[in-house]
Every structure is written in C-alpha cells, then in structure tokens.
Design a protein around this motif. Structure first.
Motif, PDB file in Angstrom:
ATOM      1  N   UNK B  41      18.679  65.583 -42.503  1.00  0.00           N
ATOM      2  CA  UNK B  41      19.920  66.371 -42.549  1.00  0.00           C
ATOM      3  C   UNK B  41      20.577  66.217 -43.922  1.00  0.00           C
ATOM      4  N   UNK B  42      20.614  64.989 -44.438  1.00  0.00           N
ATOM      5  CA  UNK B  42      21.187  64.767 -45.774  1.00  0.00           C
ATOM      6  C   UNK B  42      20.416  65.560 -46.828  1.00  0.00           C
ATOM      7  N   UNK B  43      19.087  65.513 -46.744  1.00  0.00           N
ATOM      8  CA  UNK B  43      18.272  66.215 -47.735  1.00  0.00           C
ATOM      9  C   UNK B  43      18.561  67.719 -47.697  1.00  0.00           C
ATOM     10  N   UNK B  44      18.681  68.256 -46.475  1.00  0.00           N
ATOM     11  CA  UNK B  44      18.971  69.682 -46.328  1.00  0.00           C
ATOM     12  C   UNK B  44      20.359  70.016 -46.854  1.00  0.00           C
ATOM     13  N   UNK B  49      24.034  72.466 -50.677  1.00  0.00           N
ATOM     14  CA  UNK B  49      25.185  72.332 -51.572  1.00  0.00           C
ATOM     15  C   UNK B  49      24.790  72.727 -53.001  1.00  0.00           C
ATOM     16  N   UNK B  50      23.566  72.369 -53.388  1.00  0.00           N
ATOM     17  CA  UNK B  50      23.063  72.756 -54.704  1.00  0.00           C
ATOM     18  C   UNK B  50      22.962  74.272 -54.843  1.00  0.00           C
ATOM     19  N   UNK B  51      22.434  74.920 -53.810  1.00  0.00           N
ATOM     20  CA  UNK B  51      22.352  76.376 -53.816  1.00  0.00           C
ATOM     21  C   UNK B  51      23.747  76.999 -53.956  1.00  0.00           C
ATOM     22  N   UNK B  66      31.535  68.776 -42.492  1.00  0.00           N
ATOM     23  CA  UNK B  66      31.354  70.215 -42.655  1.00  0.00           C
ATOM     24  C   UNK B  66      31.336  70.548 -44.139  1.00  0.00           C
ATOM     25  N   UNK B  67      30.406  71.422 -44.539  1.00  0.00           N
ATOM     26  CA  UNK B  67      30.277  71.806 -45.946  1.00  0.00           C
ATOM     27  C   UNK B  67      30.807  73.223 -46.116  1.00  0.00           C
TER      28      UNK B  67
END
Lengths: 414, 414
Positions: B41-44, B49-51, B66-67
């Motif tokens: 989940x962190x990796x995703x 967030x990078x995108x 929540x992001x």
C-alpha cells in the motif's frame, strides 16, 4: 516379598507434585495453558524426568517425545506394566486433566520404593506427547504412533495453526529421543484420569471403574468455494465456504439434540474459514465435528447423519466437500480381567465406587488396541474441564490412587 | 476558455497507470493482495503521489492517510470538486476495484493539463484509506472519519487480526499526515468504479449511471459461552459459542434465499471463534453478517430478521450475544442534479448506458452524507470481483472515463 494390603500411597506427596506442575505454563486464574511441545511443556518434561531419575527410574525418550520411566522388576525378561497419561493441556486447560494420571504413576513407584517392594515384572510410567491435540491435530497422536496406528514420519510432518512443524518442535525442545516409537510386548496398561464429567461428583462417588468408552466418531472436513463480493453476487451464484461450514456445524448440533435424551452428544469444535473477512465470500472452511453415544449402533447412525449433513451443507452453499480425516474410538475396549482387578480393589478397599463409561478420548484407547488396558476415573467438581475452573481436592484422588497402586502391584507380581 | 465537447481522455495513458498499479502487491495470478497500510500500500501510495506531483497537483495527506491531489481553479475561494476512490484491495482482490476510480481522477486532471484548461473551481483527486476493510474493520473508515461519522481517535485504535494498530501502521508507512481528516465545504463528489456485478456485462452496456445503492444493513456480533470438554459435557449444559455463530450465519443465509427472488442478498462473511480447536467448546465467536435489498422496507425487514436470528442462535447455544457494531448504507443517496449531469453525458456522448443501483458499499456513500455525490459504473467480466479473476479491457472504461471528464468539467466550470 508380599506387598501389604494396608499400604497406602502418600497423598500429600502426590498433591505436592500436582502443585509443582501447576506452576508451569499458567494460564487464566487457576488454570494452565501448557500446549504440547511449547516451552512450558519442555519445562514440565524436565521436571518430570528429574523426578523419575530421583525415584531411581531409567528414563528413555522415544522419537515422538514420549517419556518412559522404567523401574526394573525381579524378572526383566517379562513384559512390563505401563502406567501413563499426559502432561500437556488445552489452551484454557485445568491442573488435573492428564497430569493427575502421570503423577499417580510416579506416586505408585515412589510408594513401592518406600515399601522396598520389587515387583516381579518391570513397571514403566509414561508421559504421552500431545494427548490434547490443542496445538497439533489429531489428539493422542503419540500413543497412536506407539501402537502402529499412525506413521512416525506423518506425525513429524503435522503443522500447527501457528505454523510450527511437530518434528521441528520436538527437536527444538530437545525431546526427539533415540528410541523408535514402537510398542514392544506389554503385559497391561493402566491410566488414572479425572472423569471430566459430572457423574461421580453429582453422585458423591469417590471413584469410577471405567468399563469402556462412549463409541465416538469424528471428522475433519474441508469445504471449498470461491471468493466473491458479498454485495452484488446473487444468492444462486454464491459459493461461500463459510456458509457451508456454518450449515454443517448447525446440522451437527441438531443431531446432538436429537439424541440427547439417551445421552448422545454432537459437537462442532472448529471452523476455520479463509479469508473470513467482511466484504468477501470465503473460499475455504475447515471444520471438525464429532458424535458420541453410549450405544454403538446409535453412535454409528449419528455418524452417518453427520457425514450426510456435510454433503448437504456443501450442496446448499454451492461448495465442494472433502473429508480430510475420519476417526472412531470407544466401545467395550477395556480388558475384562483388568477392569475386574480394579473393581476388586474398589470393593476390598471399601470405596464408594461405580462402573462408568468414559466420554472423552484417552491414550488408553490406543493402548487397548495393543495390550490389556483399563482406566480409573476420579471425581472433579461439577464435571468442569478444559476450562481454568477445573478443580479437585486432594481427597478426590485418595480412592483412585490406592486402587491404582494395588491393582498395579497385583498385576506386576502375577 | 471553454472546454471542447470533442475532448477525450487518453485511454492508453489511463491503462498504463492501471498496469503499473498491477505490479504492486501482486497476489494470485492476475490479482492483487494490497492490504491497507501494508508495505505494498505504501509503495502504491508513493507512486500515486508522485504521479500527482508530476501532473502539477499539490499533494496533502490527512491524519487518516487519505491522499489529496489538488489542481487549482480560476477561483480558489470556491468549494472544490472531489474525484476519488481507493487503492487498497482485498486479500484476494482484483486490479480494478477502487484503483480504476482513483486513476480515472488522475486521467481527468492529465487531460485537463493537455487541453490547457483551468476550471473555475478547484479539482481534488482523492485516495481513501482502507475502503475494503479487509485488514481493519469497518470498511470505508477513512471517508467515514472525513464526513464526521467516526472519530479519528477511535479509527486510530482499530486493531487488525494480525495485531497491528491502525494509527501505528499509518505512522510506520509514513502516511499519517498533518492535515486533520475533516471535510470542508465541497461542491460535488464523483466516483467511478467497476460495477462488481454482472448486469452491465450481461446486457453489453458500456456504462452505468448509478442512481443510489441497495439499502444495506450489517452487524458485527459477539457470542460468548464457556469452554468445556466436547465429550462428557451434556448437550443441555453446553455454551458453545461456535455453535451460536454457526446457527446465526445459517439463519442469515436462509434469509438471503427467502428474499432472493427480488434480488435480496444476505451474507455471513466472518466467524472467528476461540479457541476453535478439536476437543474444546469455544467460549467466543465474533461474526459479521449483512443483508441488502433494492427495496428499503424489505431491507429493513431482512435486517430485523437477522437481528432476531442472532438472539435465537445465542439462546439455542446457551450463549449470550452482544451487538458490537451495526451499520446501514444505501438508498436514494445520490444527488439528482449530479446524476442528471452524468446521464446527460451518457446521452450526448452516445454510449450504450443504463441506470443502475450499486450493491456494494463505496466511499461515495459517506460523501453523500456531506455533499452532492454521484457514481459511474464501468463493466467487469461476468461481474467477478474480490477475486483474482476480476477482469476488464481498456475499452470497458472508455465511456465512463469520458463521462467523468466532461461531467467534472461542467460542474467545475459552473
């Protein structure tokens, strides 16, 4: 040298060993959680083996971790008498279940030592590994290997819910012995055990002479379905293995009530579904159930109803069903001569006793497949067991302990 | 500057994000096992967030993880438009459930960037934490906190079956943000999601306009009994919580079949008993079940039958029952104006569409408690979901993606 009929076991010495054992692997208040092959089991084994050596016994461990403490007889070419039970407990177990039987064996040899009496045949006291089956299934597996019912390699490969392998855990706690787990010729097997039922306590009996066991049939079943969403998936497309398991255990409970008036019992004891989470239908459910009844034909009918109910439950939930394991035990398995010997002690020593059938599984059931075997039951408060509230007084053991002592000596001197 | 009605989202760019996401937390063949707040989940989250940052969005994390990726509008004093869904999956989940909705939001802002179009209102894309509830129960907990249904402290204290605490796991993966999880004023919330049912695929529809959700009622129940031996304990003295749980889930399944002809569903999804071992009656069993029906009154009747069945099951097994949690969702919760806006896009863009009711729970249900909300459903093969066989083609998203794009722009430019 004859053994005086007046000789009595040392009840307070026996009780002190119970109290020492109750320090190891403490669980909820008053209870024990000493699962087989765990660290507490090792600690208890070390203590027991030390007591055996201090009593002059030759200690041997077999490759299933069974501990044997041997007291030589006058003629060591004769098959020995075995006295045994188990030192492991359920996860919420009591201080007496199994333990009392092993320590009663120890008290028998200590009493013989005190009396300076060497029996004609050797006497061996035994702690059987994993009687409870609370960590590794099936229960009574080590006595089962001993009498040739299971293969030792198969037993070493058993996996616990915590992921541990039986053989590795034996190695880890240092109790995989050199001796092959295989019974030689045995003259007789005795096991003292708390009743684990309410009868002796309710009738104020001091002791029970066990004539056999309730015929019992058990099954471990795997239901398989398919994961899917709990929401949109229509009822007729579902393959929810959790529902198959729930339906089976409900049907098993119904069977128990149907036969309860003649003391039949049916139990669902395990349902392990996967993923078992809100939002998703489960793809697998492993279940364990059993039926017991004093009458063997009725027990067989209950078992067949239980088996058919598994197929019906699977069909209703759209799942498949596989019987992973089946077992049966009980019946008139104990040796009439040995039971008579124990009954005579009850009469001659003047205890308030009765014949009784065992309703639980015991290592004695496996031993009865191999040699003349018998059991003695002692009372426990309210029949409560497999619970930290399991309770007994020292006085609850006075009859059983002394009947065991004299029956063993008579058999061993024969 | 007006936004051309001919503008289309970049389907292959959207699909490439789906394919990148499908590399993270792979489960069974074709599926994902990306449980909330785990390492995958962190990796995703990091990738997402990078995108967002690469697309020029301002990224903020709230204290529920929540992001939010914010794209400024011409007038940033106006309440924003939110587009969201979730990036976590079930333990045996698919590559599209939730994920497609978050990445559709990303594609909307990328398409706006390509077109050089700045909307009047800001647009915020959202990844909601723990929509699935596959690790921490309840599902949709973070959108629930956002709209004030749950307290953030209560949510941080949730414990998973693996023993992990929600708040600690948020810290561990570095996603406990500074922003308080609390909704401000929001103009509208849009969520695109795969249908997770068979209707669109069976009718060869390209898209569904979600008008509301099946009224649904769920319960988490704890049955409590007493450990005892499976053998000697008479049927009438038993308090086997496992049997209470099995009886309840059986009754719930019966309710589902009773109402199945009008598309009612009832599900037992969880039964966690303790100790759940052969040889011992279980002292506790935690169970989760729910009922769903397109008609709200019928759903309420089913819920009451489910509730009474819990008490009946407990009584029959000699156990107590405690309702630990109850929830309800669904109904005509979506905003008529917003639903109309989406429907108009389906018509004007010329897709093969239908109105449809959601049968699953979604974060949009929580958002609908706070602001005008609506959903778009895209087809999935055979309705299979919460299973690694969940599958979609790129073409399954073409209608939904472009309806979302234009509905969002029309609302944001309003």
């Amino acid at each position: 040298m004859s053994f005086s009929a007046e000789t009595r076991a040392d009840l307070s010495r026996f009780w002190s060993t119970i109290e020492s054992s109750a320090q190891i692997g403490q669980g909820r208040p008053g209870g024990l959680s000493r699962l087989t092959l765990g660290d507490a089991d090792r600690e208890m084994r070390d203590l027991f083996a030390g007591w055996c050596r201090a009593a002059g016994l030759a200690v041997e461990i077999d490759d299933m971790g069974n501990i044997f403490g041997r007291r030589d007889g006058l003629d060591n070419s004769l098959p020995p008498i075995l006295i045994g039970s188990h030192l492991d407990t359920q996860i919420n177990g009591g201080r007496f279940d199994g333990i009392a039987g092993v320590l009663a064996g120890l008290e028998v040899v200590r009493s013989l030592n005190d009396a300076g009496h060497i029996t004609r045949r050797p006497i061996v006291i035994v702690d059987w590994t994993n009687e409870e089956g609370a960590r590794f299934s099936p229960p009574m597996v080590a006595s089962g290997v001993f009498v040739g019912r299971y293969d030792v390699e198969w037993a070493h490969d058993l996996i616990a819910d915590d992921g541990a392998r039986f053989g590795n855990e034996l190695d880890r706690i240092g109790y995989k012995g050199e001796l092959p787990c295989k019974a030689g010729e045995i003259d007789a097997y005795f096991e003292l055990h708390i009743e684990q039922g309410p009868i002796l306590d309710a009738e104020k009996r001091q002791v029970g002479v066990v004539t056999g066991g309730y015929p019992s049939h058990g099954m471990r079943v795997m239901f398989r379905g398919e994961t899917a969403h709990t929401g949109p998936t229509p009822m007729d497309l579902r393959q929810n293995a959790l529902v198959a398991g729930a339906r089976w255990l409900t049907a098993v409970d119904d069977i128990g009530w149907e036969f309860a008036v003649l003391d039949g019992k049916a139990t669902g004891s395990r349902l392990a579904a996967w993923p078992n989470k809100p939002g998703i239908l489960s793809e697998s459910a492993q279940c364990v159930a059993d039926v017991r009844h004093p009458d063997p034909i009725t027990a067989r009918v209950m078992a067949e109803k239980m088996r058919r109910a598994a197929h019906a439950a699977a069909a209703m939930a759209g799942c498949s069903v596989e019987v992973e394991d089946e077992w049966t035990w009980g019946g008139d398995i104990f040796d009439a001569e040995l039971v008579g010997l124990i009954r005579n002690e009850a009469v001659s020593q003047g205890w308030n006793w009765r014949d009784i059938q065992s309703q639980a599984g015991h290592d004695a059931y496996h031993m009865a497949m191999h040699c003349p075997s018998a059991m003695i039951f002692t009372p426990c408060k309210g029949g409560i067991t497999h619970n930290n509230a399991e309770n007994c007084d020292p006085g609850d053991f006075v009859a059983g302990l002394n009947m065991l002592l004299h029956a063993v000596v008579k058999r061993a001197d024969r």
